[in-house]
Scaffold this motif. Structure first.
Motif, PDB file in Angstrom:
ATOM      1  N   TYR A   1       0.780  -1.246   0.000  1.00  0.00           N
ATOM      2  CA  TYR A   1       0.000   0.000   0.000  1.00  0.00           C
ATOM      3  C   TYR A   1       0.808   1.291   0.000  1.00  0.00           C
ATOM      4  O   TYR A   1       0.236   2.367  -0.175  1.00  0.00           O
ATOM      5  N   THR A   2       2.106   1.260   0.206  1.00  0.00           N
ATOM      6  CA  THR A   2       2.852   2.522   0.259  1.00  0.00           C
ATOM      7  C   THR A   2       3.192   3.024  -1.144  1.00  0.00           C
ATOM      8  O   THR A   2       3.375   2.227  -2.067  1.00  0.00           O
ATOM      9  N   PRO A   3       3.279   4.331  -1.306  1.00  0.00           N
ATOM     10  CA  PRO A   3       3.659   4.880  -2.619  1.00  0.00           C
ATOM     11  C   PRO A   3       5.019   4.382  -3.092  1.00  0.00           C
ATOM     12  O   PRO A   3       5.219   4.162  -4.282  1.00  0.00           O
ATOM     13  N   GLY A   4       5.957   4.189  -2.171  1.00  0.00           N
ATOM     14  CA  GLY A   4       7.275   3.702  -2.542  1.00  0.00           C
ATOM     15  C   GLY A   4       7.230   2.296  -3.115  1.00  0.00           C
ATOM     16  O   GLY A   4       7.943   1.975  -4.064  1.00  0.00           O
ATOM     17  N   ALA A   5       6.372   1.449  -2.539  1.00  0.00           N
ATOM     18  CA  ALA A   5       6.245   0.076  -3.047  1.00  0.00           C
ATOM     19  C   ALA A   5       5.646   0.082  -4.442  1.00  0.00           C
ATOM     20  O   ALA A   5       6.086  -0.656  -5.325  1.00  0.00           O
ATOM     21  N   TRP A   6       4.663   0.919  -4.651  1.00  0.00           N
ATOM     22  CA  TRP A   6       4.033   0.996  -5.971  1.00  0.00           C
ATOM     23  C   TRP A   6       4.914   1.740  -6.963  1.00  0.00           C
ATOM     24  O   TRP A   6       4.688   1.682  -8.163  1.00  0.00           O
ATOM     25  N   GLY A   7       5.936   2.407  -6.458  1.00  0.00           N
ATOM     26  CA  GLY A   7       6.849   3.136  -7.326  1.00  0.00           C
ATOM     27  C   GLY A   7       7.947   2.281  -7.921  1.00  0.00           C
ATOM     28  O   GLY A   7       8.810   2.788  -8.622  1.00  0.00           O
ATOM     29  N   TYR A   8       7.936   0.979  -7.631  1.00  0.00           N
ATOM     30  CA  TYR A   8       8.954   0.089  -8.197  1.00  0.00           C
ATOM     31  C   TYR A   8       8.598  -0.368  -9.595  1.00  0.00           C
ATOM     32  O   TYR A   8       8.902  -1.486 -10.002  1.00  0.00           O
ATOM     33  N   VAL A   9       7.945   0.500 -10.330  1.00  0.00           N
ATOM     34  CA  VAL A   9       7.611   0.238 -11.730  1.00  0.00           C
ATOM     35  C   VAL A   9       8.064   1.460 -12.511  1.00  0.00           C
ATOM     36  O   VAL A   9       7.812   2.587 -12.108  1.00  0.00           O
ATOM     37  N   GLY A  10       8.740   1.233 -13.603  1.00  0.00           N
ATOM     38  CA  GLY A  10       9.189   2.350 -14.422  1.00  0.00           C
ATOM     39  C   GLY A  10      10.576   2.827 -14.047  1.00  0.00           C
ATOM     40  O   GLY A  10      11.363   2.113 -13.437  1.00  0.00           O
ATOM     41  N   VAL A  11      10.826   4.064 -14.367  1.00  0.00           N
ATOM     42  CA  VAL A  11      12.162   4.631 -14.227  1.00  0.00           C
ATOM     43  C   VAL A  11      12.365   5.331 -12.879  1.00  0.00           C
ATOM     44  O   VAL A  11      13.448   5.311 -12.322  1.00  0.00           O
ATOM     45  N   ASP A  12      11.321   5.933 -12.341  1.00  0.00           N
ATOM     46  CA  ASP A  12      11.430   6.775 -11.152  1.00  0.00           C
ATOM     47  C   ASP A  12      11.130   5.972  -9.887  1.00  0.00           C
ATOM     48  O   ASP A  12       9.970   5.717  -9.573  1.00  0.00           O
ATOM     49  N   PHE A  13      12.158   5.583  -9.159  1.00  0.00           N
ATOM     50  CA  PHE A  13      11.989   4.871  -7.897  1.00  0.00           C
ATOM     51  C   PHE A  13      12.025   5.826  -6.697  1.00  0.00           C
ATOM     52  O   PHE A  13      11.948   5.390  -5.565  1.00  0.00           O
ATOM     53  N   LEU A  14      12.152   7.121  -6.964  1.00  0.00           N
ATOM     54  CA  LEU A  14      12.322   8.077  -5.874  1.00  0.00           C
ATOM     55  C   LEU A  14      11.043   8.816  -5.483  1.00  0.00           C
ATOM     56  O   LEU A  14      10.837   9.093  -4.306  1.00  0.00           O
ATOM     57  N   SER A  15      10.206   9.153  -6.443  1.00  0.00           N
ATOM     58  CA  SER A  15       9.026   9.970  -6.124  1.00  0.00           C
ATOM     59  C   SER A  15       8.099   9.271  -5.145  1.00  0.00           C
ATOM     60  O   SER A  15       7.623   9.878  -4.178  1.00  0.00           O
ATOM     61  N   GLY A  16       7.835   7.987  -5.364  1.00  0.00           N
ATOM     62  CA  GLY A  16       7.003   7.239  -4.421  1.00  0.00           C
ATOM     63  C   GLY A  16       7.680   7.089  -3.077  1.00  0.00           C
ATOM     64  O   GLY A  16       7.038   7.203  -2.027  1.00  0.00           O
ATOM     65  N   PHE A  17       8.969   6.844  -3.100  1.00  0.00           N
ATOM     66  CA  PHE A  17       9.759   6.721  -1.877  1.00  0.00           C
ATOM     67  C   PHE A  17       9.660   8.004  -1.052  1.00  0.00           C
ATOM     68  O   PHE A  17       9.508   7.963   0.162  1.00  0.00           O
TER      69      PHE A  17
END
Length: 178
Positions: free
Chosen positions: A38-54
């Motif tokens: 459920y965290t934005p960082g976990a869902w951010g492990y798709v694509g190029v940008d791993f930082l914005s969700g983190f």
């Protein structure tokens, strides 16, 4: 060194360790798996940008709030503690993986090679105990690897904070590649 300087140093150490306790409490290892859904960082492990969700993770936001107003020297010391923690976590994770996985699997493989029928008979005699034991052996490394992941998250958050503060890395150890 005067008594006042010694007291000031003790206060600084107490502040640093208190800050460390509050920071690490934001990253409990037990919550790694649930938060990966459920965290934005976990869902951010798709694509190029791993930082914005983190950056949008609740633990990251609370870390920024916790460290707002902390002076550069205290921040550097906290960052050094976090980096030391990662190195120690890594050492322990490696030892646990070797001790809990490699050695038992090697023993089972050797037993299967030397006495395959006896080993299969032993497993068939009490599969619940065997598979339960295997599960326990698997949980210890999973716990240590979760702890290692979280300790690296702390360093990552501190790196984000350092970048946003415009602060240079404190030591060459913080710059080294894993």
């Amino acid at each position: 060194m005067t008594d006042r300087e010694i007291d000031g140093s003790a206060d600084a150490h107490a502040q640093l360790w208190g800050l460390w306790r509050r920071l690490k409490a934001l990253f409990p290892a037990w919550s790694l798996i649930p938060s990966s859904f459920y965290t934005p960082g976990a869902w951010g492990y798709v694509g190029v940008d791993f930082l914005s969700g983190f950056r949008r993770n609740p633990s990251t936001i609370r870390s920024f709030e916790l460290l707002e107003g902390v002076d550069d020297a205290t921040f550097d010391a906290l960052s050094a503690l976090a980096n030391l923690n990662v190195r120690r976590q890594d050492q322990m994770a490696r030892a646990v993986v070797v001790g809990y996985l490699t050695i038992p699997l090697s023993i089972v493989a050797l037993g299967a090679e030397l006495a395959g029928d006896s080993l299969l008979g032993f497993i068939r005699a009490d599969p619940l105990m065997i598979f339960g034991g295997a599960a326990v052996l698997g949980l210890a490394p999973a716990g240590y690897l979760s702890s290692l992941w979280r300790s690296r998250q702390i360093v990552g958050v501190l790196d984000l904070i350092r970048i946003e503060r415009g602060q240079a890395p404190f030591t060459a150890l913080e710059l080294r590649d894993e």
